[in-house]
Structures are given as structure tokens and as C-alpha cells.
Design a protein around this motif. Structure first.
Motif, PDB file in Angstrom:
ATOM      1  N   TRP A  50       0.845  -1.186   0.000  1.00  0.00           N
ATOM      2  CA  TRP A  50       0.000   0.000   0.000  1.00  0.00           C
ATOM      3  C   TRP A  50       0.883   1.239   0.000  1.00  0.00           C
ATOM      4  CZ3 TRP A  50      -5.214  -0.198  -0.614  1.00  0.00           C
ATOM      5  CH2 TRP A  50      -5.802  -1.454  -0.499  1.00  0.00           C
ATOM      6  N   VAL A  51       0.593   2.170  -0.912  1.00  0.00           N
ATOM      7  CA  VAL A  51       1.356   3.404  -1.065  1.00  0.00           C
ATOM      8  C   VAL A  51       0.516   4.564  -0.547  1.00  0.00           C
ATOM      9  CG1 VAL A  51       2.411   4.972  -2.749  1.00  0.00           C
ATOM     10  CG2 VAL A  51       2.563   2.496  -3.083  1.00  0.00           C
ATOM     11  N   THR A  52       1.099   5.390   0.295  1.00  0.00           N
ATOM     12  CA  THR A  52       0.399   6.547   0.853  1.00  0.00           C
ATOM     13  C   THR A  52       0.216   7.618  -0.213  1.00  0.00           C
ATOM     14  OG1 THR A  52       1.262   6.118   3.050  1.00  0.00           O
ATOM     15  CG2 THR A  52       0.523   8.363   2.611  1.00  0.00           C
ATOM     16  N   ARG A  53      -1.001   8.125  -0.346  1.00  0.00           N
ATOM     17  CA  ARG A  53      -1.342   9.199  -1.292  1.00  0.00           C
ATOM     18  C   ARG A  53      -1.514  10.530  -0.580  1.00  0.00           C
ATOM     19  NH1 ARG A  53       0.707   7.908  -5.667  1.00  0.00           N
ATOM     20  NH2 ARG A  53      -0.146   6.110  -6.695  1.00  0.00           N
ATOM     21  N   GLY A  54      -1.635  10.510   0.730  1.00  0.00           N
ATOM     22  CA  GLY A  54      -1.801  11.748   1.491  1.00  0.00           C
ATOM     23  C   GLY A  54      -2.754  11.547   2.647  1.00  0.00           C
ATOM     24  N   THR A  55      -2.977  12.620   3.382  1.00  0.00           N
ATOM     25  CA  THR A  55      -3.891  12.604   4.513  1.00  0.00           C
ATOM     26  C   THR A  55      -5.073  13.500   4.195  1.00  0.00           C
ATOM     27  OG1 THR A  55      -2.095  12.208   6.080  1.00  0.00           O
ATOM     28  CG2 THR A  55      -4.138  13.096   6.989  1.00  0.00           C
ATOM     29  N   VAL A  56      -6.269  13.015   4.471  1.00  0.00           N
ATOM     30  CA  VAL A  56      -7.487  13.802   4.290  1.00  0.00           C
ATOM     31  C   VAL A  56      -8.170  13.924   5.648  1.00  0.00           C
ATOM     32  CG1 VAL A  56      -7.797  13.094   1.894  1.00  0.00           C
ATOM     33  CG2 VAL A  56      -8.899  11.784   3.697  1.00  0.00           C
ATOM     34  N   TRP A  57      -8.893  15.007   5.832  1.00  0.00           N
ATOM     35  CA  TRP A  57      -9.683  15.193   7.045  1.00  0.00           C
ATOM     36  C   TRP A  57     -11.104  14.770   6.741  1.00  0.00           C
ATOM     37  CZ3 TRP A  57      -7.748  16.352  11.749  1.00  0.00           C
ATOM     38  CH2 TRP A  57      -6.402  16.713  11.790  1.00  0.00           C
ATOM     39  N   ALA A  58     -11.669  13.959   7.609  1.00  0.00           N
ATOM     40  CA  ALA A  58     -12.966  13.353   7.324  1.00  0.00           C
ATOM     41  C   ALA A  58     -13.955  13.541   8.464  1.00  0.00           C
ATOM     42  CB  ALA A  58     -12.795  11.863   7.062  1.00  0.00           C
ATOM     43  N   ASP A  59     -15.208  13.552   8.080  1.00  0.00           N
ATOM     44  CA  ASP A  59     -16.329  13.402   9.003  1.00  0.00           C
ATOM     45  C   ASP A  59     -16.701  11.926   8.905  1.00  0.00           C
ATOM     46  OD1 ASP A  59     -18.731  14.858  10.496  1.00  0.00           O
ATOM     47  OD2 ASP A  59     -19.569  13.316   9.186  1.00  0.00           O
ATOM     48  N   LEU A  60     -16.446  11.176   9.958  1.00  0.00           N
ATOM     49  CA  LEU A  60     -16.621   9.722   9.943  1.00  0.00           C
ATOM     50  C   LEU A  60     -17.850   9.357  10.766  1.00  0.00           C
ATOM     51  CD1 LEU A  60     -15.084   7.282   8.793  1.00  0.00           C
ATOM     52  CD2 LEU A  60     -13.849   7.152  10.942  1.00  0.00           C
ATOM     53  N   ARG A  61     -18.820   8.672  10.113  1.00  0.00           N
ATOM     54  CA  ARG A  61     -20.061   8.311  10.793  1.00  0.00           C
ATOM     55  C   ARG A  61     -20.365   6.832  10.588  1.00  0.00           C
ATOM     56  NH1 ARG A  61     -23.787  13.596  10.752  1.00  0.00           N
ATOM     57  NH2 ARG A  61     -22.061  15.060  10.785  1.00  0.00           N
ATOM     58  N   PRO A  62     -20.685   6.130  11.692  1.00  0.00           N
ATOM     59  CA  PRO A  62     -21.020   4.707  11.566  1.00  0.00           C
ATOM     60  C   PRO A  62     -22.363   4.518  10.881  1.00  0.00           C
ATOM     61  CG  PRO A  62     -21.357   5.433  13.816  1.00  0.00           C
ATOM     62  CD  PRO A  62     -20.769   6.595  13.069  1.00  0.00           C
ATOM     63  N   ARG A  63     -22.505   3.397  10.150  1.00  0.00           N
ATOM     64  CA  ARG A  63     -23.757   3.068   9.475  1.00  0.00           C
ATOM     65  C   ARG A  63     -24.340   1.753   9.984  1.00  0.00           C
ATOM     66  NH1 ARG A  63     -25.457   7.618   8.601  1.00  0.00           N
ATOM     67  NH2 ARG A  63     -24.189   8.874   7.252  1.00  0.00           N
ATOM     68  N   SER A  64     -23.562   0.695   9.988  1.00  0.00           N
ATOM     69  CA  SER A  64     -24.052  -0.595  10.483  1.00  0.00           C
ATOM     70  C   SER A  64     -22.867  -1.476  10.822  1.00  0.00           C
ATOM     71  CB  SER A  64     -24.943  -1.285   9.441  1.00  0.00           C
ATOM     72  OG  SER A  64     -24.192  -1.604   8.298  1.00  0.00           O
ATOM     73  N   SER A  65     -23.129  -2.556  11.559  1.00  0.00           N
ATOM     74  CA  SER A  65     -22.059  -3.488  11.911  1.00  0.00           C
ATOM     75  C   SER A  65     -22.644  -4.873  12.113  1.00  0.00           C
ATOM     76  CB  SER A  65     -21.325  -3.031  13.174  1.00  0.00           C
ATOM     77  OG  SER A  65     -22.206  -3.010  14.263  1.00  0.00           O
ATOM     78  N   GLY A  66     -21.761  -5.869  12.102  1.00  0.00           N
ATOM     79  CA  GLY A  66     -22.184  -7.242  12.308  1.00  0.00           C
ATOM     80  C   GLY A  66     -20.991  -8.169  12.342  1.00  0.00           C
ATOM     81  N   LEU A  67     -21.272  -9.447  12.564  1.00  0.00           N
ATOM     82  CA  LEU A  67     -20.231 -10.468  12.609  1.00  0.00           C
ATOM     83  C   LEU A  67     -20.376 -11.383  11.399  1.00  0.00           C
ATOM     84  CD1 LEU A  67     -20.369 -11.507  16.371  1.00  0.00           C
ATOM     85  CD2 LEU A  67     -18.717  -9.993  15.272  1.00  0.00           C
TER      86      LEU A  67
END
Length: 112
Positions: A29-46
């Protein structure tokens, strides 16, 4: 769109295949840069993996838009990293008529 809270620095990474020295290819994996994000959960499971139970969480990361083809523009198949956490980018779309924001559907997967 509600008020955004761009407080999460996420490292944007692109998958690259490189020769492994034995006639095959290794994934890196090659780094392309850093972005600032608004991160919001949507759903989860196993889900059952080959060797362990996996916890999958779907999130939406909203970031500032970048022009098509720019290394700072997320695309499907890239990933975001946050420390030890990895988020696969499943889909990217512009979310407003002014094209100022990108909404990224992302998935985090961890062994439980």
C-alpha cells in the motif's frame, strides 16, 4: 447535508502490486496523502472468516472533493488508515451540487 465535523485525519492509501522476486507479485500500500474526514457509523455485524470470526462495520467518510485523477481523490479499491485501523473504500460519490464534498462508503474489518 447536515453540519460536517472534519476532525478525523485519515491516511489515503492505494494498493500496488510489486514483484516478489520469485516470479509472483506481492501487494503493498502506497500513501497518497492525509485527508480530514467526518466519519459516521452506518451498520455493523459479525461474519465467519477462514480462521476467525470477523467484525465488519460500515461507515460513511465525508471528505473535501479533489479533481478526478488527483492523487488526493479517493477511489474504489483504495483504503483509509487510522493508526492500526483499516477501512476499505467501497464507493465514492459527490454529495452536493457544488461538488465540494465526496461521500465514501467504507468498511472496517477486524478479527474478534
Amino acid at each position: 447535508m447536515g453540519r460536517l465535523n472534519l476532525t478525523r485525519p485519515l491516511v489515503l492509501e492505494e494498493r500496488v502490486l510489486v514483484p516478489d522476486g520469485a516470479g509472483g507479485l506481492d501487494e503493498t500500500w502506497v500513501t497518497r496523502g492525509t485527508v480530514w474526514a467526518d466519519l459516521r457509523p452506518r451498520s455493523s455485524g459479525l461474519t465467519e472468516g477462514e480462521a476467525a470470526t470477523l467484525s465488519r462495520s460500515l461507515w460513511t467518510a465525508t471528505v473535501r472533493a479533489a479533481p478526478f485523477g488527483a492523487p488526493s481523490r479517493p477511489v474504489e479499491g483504495n483504503r483509509f488508515s487510522e493508526g492500526e485501523r483499516r477501512f476499505a473504500i467501497l464507493a465514492v460519490q459527490e454529495t452536493d451540487p457544488t461538488a465540494r464534498w465526496l461521500s465514501c462508503r467504507i468498511e472496517e474489518e477486524r478479527a474478534t
